[in-house]
Design an enzyme around this catalytic site. Structure first.
Site, PDB file in Angstrom:
ATOM      1  N   ASN A   9       0.848  -1.192   0.000  1.00 21.17           N
ATOM      2  CA  ASN A   9       0.000   0.000   0.000  1.00 21.17           C
ATOM      3  C   ASN A   9       0.889   1.250   0.000  1.00 21.17           C
ATOM      4  O   ASN A   9       1.622   1.486   0.955  1.00 21.17           O
ATOM      5  CB  ASN A   9      -0.909  -0.020   1.233  1.00 21.17           C
ATOM      6  CG  ASN A   9      -1.882   1.148   1.268  1.00 21.17           C
ATOM      7  OD1 ASN A   9      -1.978   1.929   0.318  1.00 21.17           O
ATOM      8  ND2 ASN A   9      -2.595   1.277   2.368  1.00 21.17           N
ATOM      9  N   TYR A  10       0.801   2.042  -1.070  1.00 25.10           N
ATOM     10  CA  TYR A  10       1.635   3.242  -1.169  1.00 25.10           C
ATOM     11  C   TYR A  10       1.160   4.368  -0.263  1.00 25.10           C
ATOM     12  O   TYR A  10       1.903   5.315   0.001  1.00 25.10           O
ATOM     13  CB  TYR A  10       1.628   3.755  -2.619  1.00 25.10           C
ATOM     14  CG  TYR A  10       2.494   2.984  -3.587  1.00 25.10           C
ATOM     15  CD1 TYR A  10       2.851   1.656  -3.351  1.00 25.10           C
ATOM     16  CD2 TYR A  10       2.938   3.582  -4.759  1.00 25.10           C
ATOM     17  CE1 TYR A  10       3.630   0.965  -4.251  1.00 25.10           C
ATOM     18  CE2 TYR A  10       3.727   2.894  -5.671  1.00 25.10           C
ATOM     19  CZ  TYR A  10       4.064   1.584  -5.418  1.00 25.10           C
ATOM     20  OH  TYR A  10       4.840   0.902  -6.321  1.00 25.10           O
ATOM     21  N   LYS A  11      -0.099   4.299   0.179  1.00 27.55           N
ATOM     22  CA  LYS A  11      -0.710   5.360   0.990  1.00 27.55           C
ATOM     23  C   LYS A  11      -0.520   6.717   0.301  1.00 27.55           C
ATOM     24  O   LYS A  11      -0.709   6.831  -0.902  1.00 27.55           O
ATOM     25  CB  LYS A  11      -0.168   5.326   2.414  1.00 27.55           C
ATOM     26  CG  LYS A  11      -0.504   4.007   3.140  1.00 27.55           C
ATOM     27  CD  LYS A  11      -0.310   4.096   4.627  1.00 27.55           C
ATOM     28  CE  LYS A  11      -0.774   2.802   5.290  1.00 27.55           C
ATOM     29  NZ  LYS A  11      -0.680   2.878   6.763  1.00 27.55           N
ATOM     30  N   HIS A  93     -10.017   0.237   4.574  1.00 21.22           N
ATOM     31  CA  HIS A  93      -8.754   0.366   5.317  1.00 21.22           C
ATOM     32  C   HIS A  93      -9.009   1.177   6.581  1.00 21.22           C
ATOM     33  O   HIS A  93      -9.911   2.014   6.627  1.00 21.22           O
ATOM     34  CB  HIS A  93      -7.696   1.055   4.443  1.00 21.22           C
ATOM     35  CG  HIS A  93      -6.321   0.999   5.029  1.00 21.22           C
ATOM     36  ND1 HIS A  93      -5.874   1.896   5.972  1.00 21.22           N
ATOM     37  CD2 HIS A  93      -5.285   0.138   4.816  1.00 21.22           C
ATOM     38  CE1 HIS A  93      -4.634   1.604   6.303  1.00 21.22           C
ATOM     39  NE2 HIS A  93      -4.255   0.538   5.625  1.00 21.22           N
ATOM     40  N   GLU A 141      -5.650  -6.372   9.942  1.00 24.32           N
ATOM     41  CA  GLU A 141      -4.606  -5.472  10.441  1.00 24.32           C
ATOM     42  C   GLU A 141      -5.045  -4.827  11.757  1.00 24.32           C
ATOM     43  O   GLU A 141      -5.855  -3.901  11.742  1.00 24.32           O
ATOM     44  CB  GLU A 141      -4.324  -4.348   9.439  1.00 24.32           C
ATOM     45  CG  GLU A 141      -3.675  -4.759   8.149  1.00 24.32           C
ATOM     46  CD  GLU A 141      -3.322  -3.541   7.300  1.00 24.32           C
ATOM     47  OE1 GLU A 141      -2.144  -3.381   6.964  1.00 24.32           O
ATOM     48  OE2 GLU A 141      -4.225  -2.736   6.990  1.00 24.32           O
ATOM     49  N   ILE A 146      -0.219  -0.973  13.089  1.00 23.57           N
ATOM     50  CA  ILE A 146       0.092  -0.427  11.774  1.00 23.57           C
ATOM     51  C   ILE A 146       1.178   0.641  11.888  1.00 23.57           C
ATOM     52  O   ILE A 146       1.065   1.595  12.655  1.00 23.57           O
ATOM     53  CB  ILE A 146      -1.169   0.185  11.120  1.00 23.57           C
ATOM     54  CG1 ILE A 146      -2.188  -0.907  10.818  1.00 23.57           C
ATOM     55  CG2 ILE A 146      -0.801   0.922   9.834  1.00 23.57           C
ATOM     56  CD1 ILE A 146      -3.495  -0.397  10.253  1.00 23.57           C
ATOM     57  N   GLY A 180       2.653  -3.765  10.951  1.00 23.84           N
ATOM     58  CA  GLY A 180       3.946  -3.848  11.617  1.00 23.84           C
ATOM     59  C   GLY A 180       4.956  -4.782  10.995  1.00 23.84           C
ATOM     60  O   GLY A 180       6.048  -4.975  11.541  1.00 23.84           O
ATOM     61  N   ALA A 201       3.152  -1.453   4.085  1.00 19.49           N
ATOM     62  CA  ALA A 201       3.180  -0.080   3.582  1.00 19.49           C
ATOM     63  C   ALA A 201       4.506   0.577   3.942  1.00 19.49           C
ATOM     64  O   ALA A 201       5.444   0.589   3.162  1.00 19.49           O
ATOM     65  CB  ALA A 201       1.994   0.724   4.129  1.00 19.49           C
ATOM     66  N   SER A 202       4.602   1.091   5.163  1.00 22.72           N
ATOM     67  CA  SER A 202       5.776   1.879   5.555  1.00 22.72           C
ATOM     68  C   SER A 202       7.087   1.106   5.473  1.00 22.72           C
ATOM     69  O   SER A 202       8.133   1.690   5.193  1.00 22.72           O
ATOM     70  CB  SER A 202       5.593   2.431   6.976  1.00 22.72           C
ATOM     71  OG  SER A 202       5.399   1.380   7.908  1.00 22.72           O
TER      72      SER A 202
END
Length: 232
Positions: A9-11, A93, A141, A146, A180, A201-202
């Protein structure tokens, strides 16, 4: 869609769009080709068309509205996603919650168009009820994990195992685990616990070397899937 499912997920990070978005996408695509594993990228709506045209990644929207055409300013319709080259979308989400009826409407419209749907939930108790709506996958999630760097597969493995029990009550729906996850070890553990793949994502978007991170994720996912098939 088939295991191992790798969903990134690029967010709305600074490198989620424009030339920086293309740069990280090309690195992810390189890993996908190297391992022969399709990778899903959930991107800003403005990037769907470009990434669909210029990469071989499976491009998703980050949200879609299950609405008809008409006076719906700001809405992203399934038809728009498909026309832009997208193959599916995330739904519900934790950063973009929607009502249950809206999720259902979106899934129905997406299915009619041949688009895939991944519905996010924050607890295992919702897996079965969401699975009844027949999306392609459920992404579980716990929101408190997250972006924490503390993997759900380590901190709360029971969330995955209980979610696996719930997903078995419905047919044809995959289970994806997220929150995470930062290492290949986290990925391996999540799949070992019964998940069909992972959502991140991150860990990728903020990485100094995203290609290395994604490579680690994919290689460990394949090892876990292979081990699981041998056990069966």
């Amino acid at each position: 869609m088939k295991p191992p499912i790798i969903l990134i997920n690029y967010k709305a990070y600074e490198n989620s769009y424009g030339e920086k978005g293309m740069e990280i996408s090309k690195k992810i695509e390189k890993v996908s080709k190297e391992y022969g594993v399709p990778i899903i990228v959930s991107v800003p709506a403005t990037m769907i068309h470009r990434l669909s045209k210029e990469t071989e990644l499976i491009v998703y929207a980050q949200h879609v509205d299950g609405l008809d055409h008409g006076a719906k300013t700001g809405s992203i319709l399934p038809e728009m996603v498909k026309d832009a080259g997208g193959k599916g979308s995330l739904l519900n989400h934790s950063e973009r919650r929607v009502r249950l009826d809206e999720i259902h409407d979106a899934i129905i419209r997406m299915r009619r168009l041949g688009l895939e749907s991944v519905v996010c939930v924050d607890r295992y108790e919702l897996v079965h009820s969401m699975g009844i709506l027949n999306p392609d996958a459920i992404l579980i999630e716990p929101p408190e994990l997250i972006g924490s760097g503390v993997a759900v597969s380590k901190a709360k493995p029971e969330v995955i195992t209980r979610a696996v029990d719930e997903i078995r009550k419905v047919k044809g729906v995959y289970l994806v685990a997220g929150a995470g996850i930062t290492s290949g070890e986290d990925v391996y553990k999540a799949i070992e616990l019964g998940a069909d793949g992972i959502g991140v994502a991150s860990a990728v978007m903020k990485a100094k070397d995203p290609e290395k991170v994604v490579s680690d994720f994919v290689s460990q996912a394949l090892k876990a899937i292979d081990k699981r098939s041998l056990v069966k």
